[in-house]
Scaffold this motif. Structure first.
Motif, PDB file in Angstrom:
ATOM      1  N   ILE A   1       5.726 -53.600 146.201  1.00 18.67           N
ATOM      2  CA  ILE A   1       4.574 -52.507 146.280  1.00 18.67           C
ATOM      3  C   ILE A   1       3.761 -52.531 145.138  1.00 18.67           C
ATOM      4  CG2 ILE A   1       6.423 -50.769 147.589  1.00 18.67           C
ATOM      5  CD1 ILE A   1       6.815 -49.671 144.958  1.00 18.67           C
ATOM      6  N   SER A   2       3.785 -53.252 144.161  1.00 21.33           N
ATOM      7  CA  SER A   2       2.924 -53.311 143.109  1.00 21.33           C
ATOM      8  C   SER A   2       2.695 -55.000 142.500  1.00 21.33           C
ATOM      9  CB  SER A   2       3.582 -52.354 141.910  1.00 21.33           C
ATOM     10  OG  SER A   2       4.540 -53.113 141.384  1.00 21.33           O
ATOM     11  N   PRO A   3       1.766 -55.281 141.728  1.00 21.97           N
ATOM     12  CA  PRO A   3       1.564 -56.528 141.179  1.00 21.97           C
ATOM     13  C   PRO A   3       2.971 -57.340 140.641  1.00 21.97           C
ATOM     14  CG  PRO A   3      -0.092 -55.189 140.272  1.00 21.97           C
ATOM     15  CD  PRO A   3       0.869 -54.290 141.252  1.00 21.97           C
ATOM     16  N   ALA A   4       3.799 -56.404 140.062  1.00 18.14           N
ATOM     17  CA  ALA A   4       5.023 -56.912 139.502  1.00 18.14           C
ATOM     18  C   ALA A   4       6.006 -57.808 140.528  1.00 18.14           C
ATOM     19  CB  ALA A   4       6.029 -56.048 138.961  1.00 18.14           C
ATOM     20  N   CYS A   5       5.583 -57.309 141.791  1.00 18.34           N
ATOM     21  CA  CYS A   5       6.715 -57.937 142.943  1.00 18.34           C
ATOM     22  C   CYS A   5       6.073 -59.095 143.473  1.00 18.34           C
ATOM     23  CB  CYS A   5       6.327 -56.769 143.929  1.00 18.34           C
ATOM     24  SG  CYS A   5       7.095 -55.206 143.736  1.00 18.34           S
ATOM     25  N   LYS A   6       4.875 -59.746 143.098  1.00 17.51           N
ATOM     26  CA  LYS A   6       4.320 -60.878 143.731  1.00 17.51           C
ATOM     27  C   LYS A   6       5.443 -61.878 143.624  1.00 17.51           C
ATOM     28  CE  LYS A   6       0.643 -64.287 142.988  1.00 17.51           C
ATOM     29  NZ  LYS A   6      -0.745 -64.688 142.062  1.00 17.51           N
ATOM     30  N   ASN A   7       6.247 -62.349 142.456  1.00 11.59           N
ATOM     31  CA  ASN A   7       7.111 -63.453 142.458  1.00 11.59           C
ATOM     32  C   ASN A   7       8.134 -63.026 141.982  1.00 11.59           C
ATOM     33  OD1 ASN A   7       4.984 -65.444 142.386  1.00 11.59           O
ATOM     34  ND2 ASN A   7       4.334 -64.904 140.367  1.00 11.59           N
ATOM     35  N   CYS A   8       8.793 -61.792 142.820  1.00 10.16           N
ATOM     36  CA  CYS A   8      10.000 -61.387 142.622  1.00 10.16           C
ATOM     37  C   CYS A   8      11.218 -62.063 142.795  1.00 10.16           C
ATOM     38  CB  CYS A   8      10.434 -60.338 143.838  1.00 10.16           C
ATOM     39  SG  CYS A   8      11.723 -59.209 143.721  1.00 10.16           S
ATOM     40  N   TYR A   9      12.008 -62.152 141.623  1.00  7.48           N
ATOM     41  CA  TYR A   9      13.223 -62.850 141.471  1.00  7.48           C
ATOM     42  C   TYR A   9      14.272 -62.570 142.529  1.00  7.48           C
ATOM     43  CZ  TYR A   9      16.130 -59.336 139.248  1.00  7.48           C
ATOM     44  OH  TYR A   9      16.981 -58.241 139.282  1.00  7.48           O
ATOM     45  N   ALA A  10      14.488 -61.420 142.837  1.00  8.20           N
ATOM     46  CA  ALA A  10      15.500 -60.737 143.724  1.00  8.20           C
ATOM     47  C   ALA A  10      15.155 -61.295 145.211  1.00  8.20           C
ATOM     48  CB  ALA A  10      15.576 -59.315 143.737  1.00  8.20           C
ATOM     49  N   LYS A  11      13.771 -61.396 145.425  1.00  9.20           N
ATOM     50  CA  LYS A  11      13.436 -61.845 146.890  1.00  9.20           C
ATOM     51  C   LYS A  11      13.823 -63.318 147.115  1.00  9.20           C
ATOM     52  CE  LYS A  11       9.407 -62.502 149.972  1.00  9.20           C
ATOM     53  NZ  LYS A  11       7.973 -62.097 150.203  1.00  9.20           N
ATOM     54  N   ALA A  12      13.536 -64.115 145.801  1.00  6.31           N
ATOM     55  CA  ALA A  12      13.788 -65.703 145.872  1.00  6.31           C
ATOM     56  C   ALA A  12      15.113 -65.915 145.814  1.00  6.31           C
ATOM     57  CB  ALA A  12      13.116 -66.316 144.666  1.00  6.31           C
ATOM     58  N   MET A  13      15.917 -65.051 145.122  1.00  5.07           N
ATOM     59  CA  MET A  13      17.325 -65.395 145.127  1.00  5.07           C
ATOM     60  C   MET A  13      18.009 -64.978 146.501  1.00  5.07           C
ATOM     61  SD  MET A  13      20.451 -63.597 142.253  1.00  5.07           S
ATOM     62  CE  MET A  13      19.562 -64.507 140.971  1.00  5.07           C
ATOM     63  N   THR A  14      17.558 -63.828 146.976  1.00  4.49           N
ATOM     64  CA  THR A  14      18.084 -63.374 148.237  1.00  4.49           C
ATOM     65  C   THR A  14      18.014 -64.513 149.356  1.00  4.49           C
ATOM     66  OG1 THR A  14      17.796 -61.003 148.048  1.00  4.49           O
ATOM     67  CG2 THR A  14      17.895 -61.633 150.385  1.00  4.49           C
ATOM     68  N   LYS A  15      16.844 -65.125 149.321  1.00  7.09           N
ATOM     69  CA  LYS A  15      16.572 -66.206 150.256  1.00  7.09           C
ATOM     70  C   LYS A  15      17.616 -67.486 150.085  1.00  7.09           C
ATOM     71  CE  LYS A  15      12.995 -69.313 151.920  1.00  7.09           C
ATOM     72  NZ  LYS A  15      11.629 -69.894 151.902  1.00  7.09           N
ATOM     73  N   ARG A  16      17.785 -67.634 148.942  1.00  4.85           N
ATOM     74  CA  ARG A  16      18.942 -68.681 148.668  1.00  4.85           C
ATOM     75  C   ARG A  16      20.331 -68.320 149.328  1.00  4.85           C
ATOM     76  NH1 ARG A  16      16.135 -69.037 143.474  1.00  4.85           N
ATOM     77  NH2 ARG A  16      17.770 -67.991 142.727  1.00  4.85           N
ATOM     78  N   LEU A  17      20.408 -66.977 148.911  1.00  7.97           N
ATOM     79  CA  LEU A  17      21.895 -66.312 149.344  1.00  7.97           C
ATOM     80  C   LEU A  17      22.036 -66.213 150.754  1.00  7.97           C
ATOM     81  CD1 LEU A  17      22.326 -63.764 146.264  1.00  7.97           C
ATOM     82  CD2 LEU A  17      23.523 -65.993 146.614  1.00  7.97           C
ATOM     83  N   GLN A  18      20.964 -65.892 151.485  1.00 12.15           N
ATOM     84  CA  GLN A  18      21.167 -65.885 152.617  1.00 12.15           C
ATOM     85  C   GLN A  18      21.444 -67.317 153.471  1.00 12.15           C
ATOM     86  OE1 GLN A  18      17.152 -65.301 154.791  1.00 12.15           O
ATOM     87  NE2 GLN A  18      18.027 -64.274 156.564  1.00 12.15           N
TER      88      GLN A  18
END
Length: 267
Positions: free
Chosen positions: A20-37
């Motif tokens: 929802i904001s500029p901080a989200c662009k490179n979200c660590y949680a999103k990248a980690m979720t992809k690996r965990l998925q």
């Protein structure tokens, strides 16, 4: 122990989110979720809750009871709630939030740290269900630039004021300037804040650079107001950020890097 320096443990009852904001662009949680998925699809034990991926916001009822494991979550520890999501995401129902907060009430010997980019919904929940809130719960917002700082901190301050004036309740509030993406002036808010965290972006060595002057400005405002200041890391742009630092500023950098302060009640 958690890899997040300002907490001891993480407790992920909710997974998945939306940006929802500029901080989200490179979200660590999103990248980690992809690996965990990917691991979940291979049947790796302990990753099952990430099988549906980042775009699916899910409440994992079975995770609620984990907080009562005192070997994993000992008395006195700091627990970051939902580091892999946003507790106050619009798809997290109030029924889910009430269940979550009821369980947190039951561990009064633990400090729960709740960080959001959605303070308006956090305020609405607190106003609607003030009996859910306890002194061992800290409420914070992410402020990566001045626009987000002004929008989110104003609402955070209203939450603290409302809790005090309407419900006679003191709550601890904090701001996480991570990733810090530009110079932020916190002078309007600093005297009301209980804690400030500053950190640069770390994401596959492509994190946006955090400038020394931006960090220095927040640090000095915290010093002037006697507000606890926690420096987390420079992030991927550390070398570039430090390249032009000379003279007395080198010493100041060392002082800032060593600052790992917490609110008094958390020491």
């Amino acid at each position: 122990m958690s890899k997040i320096e300002w907490t001891d443990k993480t407790w992920n009852v909710v997974t998945g989110c939306t940006q929802i904001s500029p901080a989200c662009k490179n979200c660590y949680a999103k990248a980690m979720t992809k690996r965990l998925q990917g691991m979940a699809k291979k049947g790796v034990k302990g990753t099952e809750k990430y099988e549906k991926g980042w775009d699916k916001i899910e409440f994992h009822t079975d995770m609620l009871g984990h907080i009562f494991d005192k070997k994993k979550y000992p008395s006195g520890c700091k627990v970051f709630v939902n580091s892999m999501s946003d507790t106050f995401h619009e798809e997290v129902s109030y029924l889910v939030l009430k269940n979550l907060f009821f369980v947190m009430q039951s561990r009064s010997d633990v400090t729960f740290q709740i960080l959001t980019k959605r303070p308006l919904r956090m305020w609405d929940f607190i106003i609607s269900y003030p009996d859910m809130i306890r002194p061992n719960m800290m409420f914070g917002v992410t402020a990566e630039n001045q626009k987000m700082a002004d929008e989110r901190i104003e609402r955070l301050l209203r939450i603290k004021e409302s809790a005090k004036t309407i419900f006679d309740m003191d709550i601890t509030i904090f701001v996480s300037c991570e990733p810090l993406l530009e110079s932020i002036d916190l002078s309007k808010y600093i005297n009301e804040l209980d804690w400030v965290i500053v950190g640069g972006e770390r994401t596959n060595k492509k994190g946006r650079v955090m400038q020394f002057e931006w960090v220095e400005r927040i640090y000095l405002q915290c010093r002037q107001s006697d507000t606890p200041f926690f420096f987390k890391q420079w992030g991927d742009g550390e070398a570039e950020a430090k390249a032009e630092i000379k003279g007395d500023d080198i010493t100041l950098v060392e002082v800032i890097e060593a600052k790992k302060e917490f609110p008094k009640e958390m020491k």
